[in-house]
Design an enzyme around this catalytic site. Structure first.
Site, PDB file in Angstrom:
ATOM      1  N   CYS A 153       0.809  -1.219   0.000  1.00 12.00           N
ATOM      2  CA  CYS A 153       0.000   0.000   0.000  1.00 12.00           C
ATOM      3  C   CYS A 153       0.839   1.263   0.000  1.00 12.00           C
ATOM      4  O   CYS A 153       2.000   1.269   0.391  1.00 12.00           O
ATOM      5  CB  CYS A 153      -0.858   0.065   1.258  1.00 12.00           C
ATOM      6  SG  CYS A 153      -1.934  -1.321   1.459  1.00 12.00           S
ATOM      7  N   GLY A 190       0.868   0.105  -5.073  1.00 15.07           N
ATOM      8  CA  GLY A 190      -0.373  -0.659  -5.097  1.00 15.07           C
ATOM      9  C   GLY A 190      -1.220  -0.237  -6.266  1.00 15.07           C
ATOM     10  O   GLY A 190      -1.562   0.935  -6.389  1.00 15.07           O
ATOM     11  N   ASN A 199      -0.722   1.410   5.830  1.00 12.73           N
ATOM     12  CA  ASN A 199       0.284   0.683   5.053  1.00 12.73           C
ATOM     13  C   ASN A 199       1.049  -0.208   6.015  1.00 12.73           C
ATOM     14  O   ASN A 199       1.598   0.279   6.999  1.00 12.73           O
ATOM     15  CB  ASN A 199       1.235   1.667   4.368  1.00 12.73           C
ATOM     16  CG  ASN A 199       2.394   0.990   3.656  1.00 12.73           C
ATOM     17  OD1 ASN A 199       3.454   1.575   3.516  1.00 12.73           O
ATOM     18  ND2 ASN A 199       2.222  -0.231   3.209  1.00 12.73           N
ATOM     19  N   GLY A 200       1.075  -1.492   5.726  1.00 11.96           N
ATOM     20  CA  GLY A 200       1.767  -2.431   6.600  1.00 11.96           C
ATOM     21  C   GLY A 200       0.918  -3.661   6.797  1.00 11.96           C
ATOM     22  O   GLY A 200       0.007  -3.929   6.014  1.00 11.96           O
ATOM     23  N   TYR A 243      14.039  -2.045  -3.615  1.00 16.35           N
ATOM     24  CA  TYR A 243      13.054  -2.275  -4.663  1.00 16.35           C
ATOM     25  C   TYR A 243      11.761  -1.482  -4.539  1.00 16.35           C
ATOM     26  O   TYR A 243      11.290  -0.910  -5.507  1.00 16.35           O
ATOM     27  CB  TYR A 243      12.728  -3.783  -4.695  1.00 16.35           C
ATOM     28  CG  TYR A 243      11.638  -4.167  -5.649  1.00 16.35           C
ATOM     29  CD1 TYR A 243      11.782  -3.972  -7.021  1.00 16.35           C
ATOM     30  CD2 TYR A 243      10.449  -4.738  -5.186  1.00 16.35           C
ATOM     31  CE1 TYR A 243      10.762  -4.324  -7.896  1.00 16.35           C
ATOM     32  CE2 TYR A 243       9.436  -5.089  -6.059  1.00 16.35           C
ATOM     33  CZ  TYR A 243       9.593  -4.884  -7.415  1.00 16.35           C
ATOM     34  OH  TYR A 243       8.599  -5.228  -8.271  1.00 16.35           O
TER      35      TYR A 243
END
Ligand code: SF4
Length: 491
Positions: free
Chosen positions: A22, A48, A127-128, A268
């Protein structure tokens, strides 16, 4: 309109890349929060692509929200969506699902989530990944909570509802103290924008300023797109509460812990034009390539990236080794992920749909291919075949991360452990499996050096989360252990 529900297949990677879950964004004190949020989410689209959502608040119209499948640029259009989202404060979320339903994703799993409390409404975007979400969910349901989605993030709203605190930020603190795992959360009330990072700071979150307004975003590239100035990172374990009246106030709701930021963000996930920990992601990736060249030299004619994520590391490898850099593989930028069904015939075409070898360049050459990671190895094998078909004399893989041997439980989609090539094979077995002349991964110490830790990884107190390489999980993945996942210590 793009509909991702029927097309989870990516012909380039075929599920052979780790996927960020996310991106989050929030803004306060601007004329049109929805427009800024849509632009911010567009800049975070790499985190995302499955779905996105925006919630705003306006003094006259109250809260409004829109949640859609597909790319932000396609689904958050001015007339269709933005005109119905007025207000000076808003938050947004782009999603690639890990927790929650996948494939035939329901719109109910798309964030931000919203809750109406006695003191007013609040929306949150997360996010997570919450590593104790299963047990929290069971407990909350037993105590009467009615869940609307299958997402772990919804637990936060229900925990807030159970808190006896008298305002939303205090309720959020109560809720997040019960939550384990990785979270960078952006939330809003009618008048406040709130940002929180978990005590280890696993996922990123930055603060920016635009005119008289304030911005929270997963990465600095989302500040750049709206012309916001980068102020600082939200610190691990910090909560910021921002209002137009009081500006930014900082809180410390958790016991202090040593930071364990995700080292894979450097390799990345984050965009190369973002700044992480005061360092340019691009420069870090170039450093990784330089370190890789020092650790794993090989006599060759060309250094070629596997586009696009291998590019900065390939440039670094070339600069450090003196071997010329060349674009031996060309990416078709206009081959979308969406219009091709995942039929068997298309699967057989594999990466050729999006990547093509620059034959004139490759023929007769000893080629070093630089990629960011090897997950299942399926893509690497196909790229090797394409390079050999084009007449390369030798193929050497150099990988800008250590072998990915463990799944991530902190918000990144990873195959089960037994599907990870490095979990079941030695480096030499992987080399033979991929059918290349040589295969080398950067060492964990080398990766730490490349991100600025001159002495490498501190074995007693690692400076980053590197669990997908080391099996050293900074937060025990409680739900997974309950389901039978064996930690390294148990092997
Ligand atoms: S396990 Fe890997 S991908 Fe997940 S947070 Fe840790 S370093 Fe990042």
């Amino acid at each position: 309109m793009t509909d991702w529900r029927s097309t989870p297949f990516d012909p380039v990677t075929e599920g052979d890349k780790l996927k960020e879950e996310c991106g989050v964004f929030g803004v306060i004190g601007v004329s049109s929060a929805a427009n800024f949020t849509a632009l911010g989410l567009h800049a975070l689209q790499h985190r995302g692509q499955e779905a996105g959502g925006i919630v705003v608040h306006d003094a006259e119209q109250g809260f409004n929200s829109v949640r859609r499948f597909g790319y932000v640029r396609d689904t958050f259009t001015q007339a269709d969506v933005m005109d119905v989202l007025p207000g000076p404060i808003g938050i947004g979320h782009v999603r690639y699902s890990t927790a929650g339903s996948k494939g035939a994703t329901a719109i109910r799993d798309v964030q931000p989530f919203f809750g109406e409390f006695a003191m007013g409404g609040a929306a949150i975007a997360h996010n997570g990944n919450i590593t104790n979400a299963d047990s929290l969910r069971r407990e909350l349901i037993e105590r009467g909570s009615i869940f609307q989605s299958s997402s772990d993030s919804e637990c936060i709203i229900h925990l807030m509802a159970r808190s006896l605190q008298r305002n939303i930020p205090e309720r959020m603190k109560d809720a997040l103290r019960r939550v384990e795992g990785a979270f960078s959360v952006v939330a809003m009330t009618r008048t406040k924008l709130i940002g929180v990072r978990d005590p280890l700071g696993v996922r990123p979150l930055v603060l920016g300023q635009v005119g008289d307004g304030w911005v929270l975003a997963s990465e600095t590239c989302a500040l750049d797109i709206i012309g916001a100035e980068f102020i600082r990172e939200i610190e691990p374990g910090e909560m910021v509460v921002i209002s137009e009246k009081d500006g930014v106030t900082s809180h410390r709701p958790f016991e202090p812990k040593r930071s364990r930021f995700c080292i894979f963000e450097h390799v990345y996930f984050s965009r190369p034009d973002s700044i992480l920990g005061g360092r340019s992601v691009y420069s870090t990736r170039e450093n990784i390539g330089r370190e890789l060249a020092r650790e794993a030299p090989v006599d060759a004619d060309l250094v070629c990236p596997v586009p696009d994520s291998g590019t900065p590391a390939a440039i670094g490898y070339s600069l450090a080794s003196g071997i010329p850099y060349a674009m031996g593989i060309i990416r078709n930028q206009y081959m979308g992920r969406t219009f091709i069904e995942p039929s068997e015939s298309i699967r057989n075409m594999g990466v050729r749909l999006k990547l093509n070898v620059n034959r004139a360049l490759i023929r007769g050459k000893r080629v070093i291919l630089v990629d960011d990671s090897v997950v299942r190895g399926t893509t690497s094998r196909k790229i090797k075949e394409m390079i050999l078909d084009a007449g390369a004399a030798e193929v050497h893989f150099r990988i800008a991360s250590p072998p990915t041997a463990w799944p991530c439980f902190y918000g990144v989609d990873t195959p089960q452990r037994e599907k990870l090539l490095a979990a079941t094979m030695t480096e030499e077995e992987m080399r033979r499996h991929l059918g290349v002349d040589s295969l080398k991964f950067i060492s964990l110490d080398g990766l730490y050096r490349a991100v600025g830790e001159a002495k490498g990884r501190d074995v007693d107190a690692p400076q980053y989360c590197d669990a997908c390489f080391s099996g050293d999980y900074p937060v025990e993945p409680a739900d997974q252990v309950e389901k039978g996942f064996r930690l390294k210590a148990a092997e």
